[in-house]
Scaffold this motif. Sequence first.
Motif, short mmCIF file in Angstrom:
data_model
loop_
_atom_site.label_atom_id
_atom_site.label_comp_id
_atom_site.label_asym_id
_atom_site.label_seq_id
_atom_site.Cartn_x
_atom_site.Cartn_y
_atom_site.Cartn_z
N ASP A 224 4.85 -18.43 -2.97
CA ASP A 224 3.62 -19.19 -3.23
C ASP A 224 3.94 -20.62 -3.63
OD1 ASP A 224 1.38 -16.97 -3.29
OD2 ASP A 224 3.06 -16.17 -4.46
N LEU B 62 -0.01 -19.02 -9.01
CA LEU B 62 0.10 -17.80 -8.20
C LEU B 62 1.53 -17.27 -8.20
CD1 LEU B 62 -2.09 -18.65 -5.07
CD2 LEU B 62 -2.59 -16.98 -6.87
N ARG C 154 2.44 -13.60 -9.47
CA ARG C 154 3.03 -12.62 -8.55
C ARG C 154 4.41 -12.18 -9.02
NH1 ARG C 154 0.45 -12.13 -4.03
NH2 ARG C 154 -0.11 -14.34 -3.88
N HIS D 188 -7.39 -13.51 -6.08
CA HIS D 188 -6.17 -12.96 -5.46
C HIS D 188 -5.92 -11.55 -6.01
CE1 HIS D 188 -5.04 -16.88 -3.70
NE2 HIS D 188 -5.59 -17.38 -4.80
N GLU E 179 -5.48 -9.86 0.37
CA GLU E 179 -5.28 -11.22 -0.13
C GLU E 179 -5.99 -12.21 0.79
OE1 GLU E 179 -3.34 -13.07 -2.57
OE2 GLU E 179 -3.48 -11.22 -3.71
#
Length: 207
Positions: free
Chosen positions: A77, A82, A86, A194, A204
Amino acid sequence: MNRASRADAQANRAGILDAARAELAQDPRASVDVIARRAGLSRRTLYGHFDDREALIRELISTGAQRFNAIATSITDTDARLALARLAARLWREAAHVQLAASLALDEAHVEHTAAALAPLRRAVAELVRRGQDDGSFRTDLAAPTLARLIEEMARTVVTRTDAASANADLAVRTALSLAGLSWREADALLAAHPGITDPGATEPPA
């Protein structure tokens, strides 16, 4: 050593590591004798692969660290928020499968070896923090190394103090985002946009 003997030795070593993971998950103080019996091998055979119990634990830490380091390199990302979310989610899911072994790795007795084994992951976190500060996504009242260290310590606490069977990645993600400077509303909005971060089965949005 012929090919068959090498294959047997590799199988024995893998069996010892599997047995150690299983026994240490039940009892972090499990002895070499207990681990050898679980592997169906003699104590002497185990010592043919590992000098002592500490060497066996260090090998478990090293092999586990390889998986964590691989997760760090899998995050692509460009948005630092993000990327951090993640990363936290994926690390949590990996740690949840081997929580007691991960806790053992993070114990003070093995902290130096663990730090060396996880050096690639630590560099990835530090770089992510710097990127987030540079683009205004993360708090800047703390120096990047300090903020990265706080996130590491948070991860350590979550892994060692949280029951993986009764929690999910959402806890780790929200804690990491909070430390990085996002409000709970900002974290809510990010995760709502997300959902695949904390729910791998969710769809997503396009990148």
